[in-house]
Scaffold this active site. Structure first.
Site, PDB file in Angstrom:
ATOM      1  N   HIS A 129       0.963  -1.187  -0.004  1.00  0.00           N
ATOM      2  CA  HIS A 129       0.067   0.135  -0.093  1.00  0.00           C
ATOM      3  C   HIS A 129       0.960   1.283   0.047  1.00  0.00           C
ATOM      4  CE1 HIS A 129      -2.653   2.926   1.848  1.00  0.00           C
ATOM      5  NE2 HIS A 129      -3.858   2.106   1.393  1.00  0.00           N
ATOM      6  N   ASP A 206       2.935  -4.363   8.170  1.00  0.00           N
ATOM      7  CA  ASP A 206       1.553  -3.597   7.982  1.00  0.00           C
ATOM      8  C   ASP A 206       0.539  -4.390   8.246  1.00  0.00           C
ATOM      9  OD1 ASP A 206      -0.560  -2.609   7.072  1.00  0.00           O
ATOM     10  OD2 ASP A 206       0.539  -1.563   5.211  1.00  0.00           O
ATOM     11  N   GLN A 209      -4.945  -5.002   7.110  1.00  0.00           N
ATOM     12  CA  GLN A 209      -5.563  -5.683   6.490  1.00  0.00           C
ATOM     13  C   GLN A 209      -5.619  -7.171   7.140  1.00  0.00           C
ATOM     14  OE1 GLN A 209      -7.687  -4.737   3.968  1.00  0.00           O
ATOM     15  NE2 GLN A 209      -6.920  -2.783   3.833  1.00  0.00           N
TER      16      GLN A 209
END
Lengths: 412, 148
Positions: A129, A206, A209
Site C-alpha cells: 500500500h 503492516d 488488512q
C-alpha cells in the site's frame, strides 16, 4: 452471537450487531463489500464511544478528579486489550497512533532517522500500500538510503528467491504488508521474518488488512513492529496502534514533541517519558482508543478462528462465482488469500462498474486501492474490488453477480 | 435502472466505446494534460488553432466511459469554434455537469446528453476533465490540470 468455543459463526446473528447493515440504499438492501477500505462498526463500539463522551469525558494522565481517573483507566484499559489481542509482552509495547499510516511514519522517522544512514537499504515489496512505500521513500531521500523492492509473481505472490538476493549487510529494515489490500495475498511473513532475523535485520509488518481477519500473535510471528488501523477492524476512524519490541522502542528517539511525552521540561533540557508515552505527544484520541478496545473485545467474542473460517468460505464461493462469469478477470490468485477479490469486467471501466453496482445497493471499491505499483504490474489503471468481512453472506455475493450482469447488459 | 439510463445514454455509451478524434496532432499549436488523481484518468489534448479558430482537436489517454465520451464529444464540439466560443461552451458544459446551472438545451446540442451526470456527484469530475483540459490548452497553461 456465535458460539466462540466451537468456532462457528452465525452470520445472521452477527449482522444484527451492525446498525448500518440494516439500512437500504436506493431502496435496496445495502451489500457492503468495501471492507478493505473501512469496516462497519458494531453497536458495542458505537455505544462505547458515546458512553465515553456521555459519562467520563476528560483528559487523561493529568487530573486528580474522578472523571480524569475514569478516562485514564478506560484509555489504559483499551491499551491492555490491544496488548492481549496481539499477545504483546507488555503495554509498553503498544503505542497509540492515528492508524497504520502514522505507525509506519513513526517507525520510518524515529527508527529510520536514528539508525538508517547513507548507503543503507530498506526492503519493501511490490505489493505494498502507498502507506508502506512513501514513508520509506521520504526517509531514503533524507538519509541517502535506497529502497529495494521485492518483485511479485503474476499470481500476486512475493518472489522469495528475489527477496533472499536483496538481503544484505546494507539492509537495515524490512517492511512488508501482512495481507495485501489490493489483491488479498497473505504474505509468507514467518519466512520473511526468519530470513531477515538470520541477518539481524528487524521487520515491520503492516497489519492493517490482517488483524480484522485472522489471529495475530506478535510473539509467535516474532516481528519487530506491527501496525493496526482501528477503523479496518470494526473500531473508530482516527485511532490505531503500533506494536514494537520494547528493546527497539527504548532505543528510538521521540518523534513528536509535546505534552504527555515528557517527564520534565526546562529550557535547558527535557527528560522524556517512559514507554509507550514517549511516543504519544498531546491529548490523544481517547474516545477512539476506548472504541478500539471495544472492537477488540467484540472480535474476541465472535472469535477470529470463526471469522477466518467463514471468510475463507466466502472467498471460495465468490471466486467460483466470478470465475464462472464471461468477461470477468480476477487479479491476484495467490495460494493464501484473505477475502478480497480484485477484478475487471471486459469493456467496462471499474468506475462505470462501481456506479452501476452502487445503484443495485452493492458497495465495492473501484480504483487503484492506494497500490498503484500493483496496478502498473498488471497494466491496468484501476480494478474493481470486492472485499469481505465476517458479516457478509453468500447471498450478498449472488447479488454482486446479478449487479455485474446488469452492468454487462447496459454496456453490451 | 432509469437513473443509470439517464447517465449512460446511448450516445455516451457509443462515444465511450468508439471515441472520435483519438490520437495526437504532431504539429499542434496548443496542448494540455488532464489528470483525475482519484480515478487515475489521464488525458493528453492537442489542438490546432488557426487564427482564432480551432481547426482540429485530438485526445489520447485512459478513462471511464463518461470521461472518454466527454473527451470524444468535446473534441467534436470545439472544432470550428473560435476561442471565445470555446470558453463560453466550457462554462456552459461545466454548469450543466455540476448542476449549477440549467443551460438552454439548444446551446449545448448533443452535449445535453450529459445532463444526467449532475445526479451522480462521484462522476462529475469524469465528465468535466476534458473540458477543464481544453480550457487550460487555450489559455496556454503549462500546468497539468487536475480535478482535485
Amino acid at each position: 452471537m456465535s458460539t466462540n468455543g466451537e468456532q462457528t459463526l452465525d452470520v445472521e446473528a452477527v449482522r444484527k450487531d451492525f446498525p448500518v447493515l440494516q439500512r437500504t440504499v436506493y431502496d435496496r438492501p445495502l451489500v457492503y463489500l468495501d471492507n478493505a477500505a473501512t469496516s462497519q462498526k458494531p453497536r458495542c463500539v458505537i455505544d462505547a464511544v458515546s458512553r465515553y463522551y456521555e459519562e467520563i469525558n476528560s483528559n487523561v494522565h493529568r487530573g486528580v478528579h474522578r472523571l480524569s481517573m475514569d478516562a485514564t483507566s478506560a484509555y489504559e484499559g483499551a491499551r491492555e486489550k490491544v496488548q492481549r489481542f496481539l499477545n504483546a509482552r507488555s503495554t509498553k509495547e503498544i503505542v497509540w497512533t492515528r492508524g497504520t499510516t502514522e505507525s509506519i511514519n513513526l517507525v520510518a522517522q524515529s527508527f529510520g532517522r536514528s539508525q538508517i544512514h547513507a548507503g543503507d537499504e530498506i526492503i519493501i515489496s511490490h505489493l505494498e500500500h502507498h502507506s508502506n512505500i512513501v514513508p520509506w521513500q521520504l526517509l531514503c531521500e533524507e538519509r541517502g538510503a535506497s529502497l529495494k523492492v521485492i518483485p511479485m509473481s503474476e499470481r500476486g505472490e512475493i518472489l522469495l528467491d528475489a527477496y533472499e538476493e536483496l538481503l544484505s549487510e546494507r539492509t537495515k529494515i524490512v517492511a512488508i504488508g501482512h495481507v495485501s489490500n489490493a489483491l488479498g495475498t497473505v504474505n509468507p511473513v514467518e519466512h520473511i521474518i526468519q530470513r531477515a532475523h538470520a541477518r539481524g535485520i528487524p521487520v515491520l509488518l503492516d497489519g492493517a488488512q490482517a488483524a480484522p481477519h485472522m489471529k495475530v500473535d506478535v510473539q509467535v510471528l516474532d516481528c519487530d513492529f506491527y501496525t493496526l488501523s482501528g477503523h479496518k477492524m470494526f473500531g473508530p476512524t482516527g485511532i490505531g496502534a503500533l506494536y514494537g519490541k520494547e528493546a527497539l522502542l527504548e532505543r528510538m528517539p521521540p518523534w513528536h514533541g509535546g505534552g504527555d511525552m515528557i517527564k520534565s521540561v526546562s529550557f535547558e533540557g527535557t527528560v522524556f517519558n517512559d514507554l509507550p508515552y514517549k511516543f504519544e505527544a498531546g491529548t490523544p484520541d481517547i474516545a477512539g482508543a476506548v472504541g478500539m478496545g471495544a472492537a477488540v473485545d467484540y472480535l474476541d467474542q465472535v472469535g477470529l478462528d470463526a471469522v477466518s473460517a467463514w471468510e475463507a468460505e466466502l472467498l471460495t464461493y465468490g471466486t467460483a462465482l466470478l470465475d464462472a462469469m464471461d468477461g470477468v478477470r480476477i487479479f491476484g490468485t495467490a495460494e493464501h488469500k484473505a477475502a478480497v477479490i480484485s477484478f475487471e469486467v471486459d469493456g467496462i471501466h471499474p468506475h462505470d462498474l462501481g456506479t452501476v453496482l452502487d445503484r443495485e445497493g452493492v458497495a465495492i471499491r473501484a480504483g487503484h486501492h492506494c497500490a498503484q505499483p500493483v496496478m502498473q504490474f498488471y497494466g491496468v489503471p484501476a480494478t474493481a474490488r470486492a472485499s469481505m468481512a465476517f458479516y457478509n453472506t453468500k447471498a450478498e455475493l449472488d447479488t454482486l453477480v446479478v449487479a455485474i450482469n446488469k452492468a454487462q447488459e447496459l454496456f453490451a | 435502472m432509469d437513473e443509470l439510463r439517464d447517465l449512460y445514454q446511448e450516445m455516451i455509451l457509443d462515444h465511450g466505446k468508439r471515441p472520435r478524434n483519438q490520437g495526437r496532432i504532431e504539429a499542434s499549436t496548443h496542448e494540455a494534460d488532464g489528470h483525475n488523481p482519484l480515478c487515475g484518468d489521464v488525458l493528453h489534448l492537442t489542438l490546432t488553432v488557426d487564427g482564432d479558430t480551432v481547426t482540429d482537436a485530438r485526445f489520447e489517454g485512459e478513462g471511464c466511459a463518461i470521461s472518454t465520451a466527454s473527451a470524444s464529444m468535446m473534441t467534436d464540439a470545439v472544432k470550428g469554434k473560435n476561442l471565445g466560443e470555446v470558453k463560453r461552451l466550457v462554462d456552459t458544459f461545466i454548469g450543466l455537469a455540476t448542476g449549477e446551472s440549467s443551460p438552454d438545451p439548444n446551446e449545448l446540442g448533443k452535449l445535453a446528453v450529459f445532463s444526467g451526470v449532475s445526479e451522480f456527484p462521484a462522476r462529475v469530475k469524469c465528465a468535466t476533465l476534458s473540458w477543464r483540459t481544453v480550457e487550460a490548452a487555450i489559455s496556454g497553461s503549462d500546468e497539468p490540470i487536475t480535478t482535485e
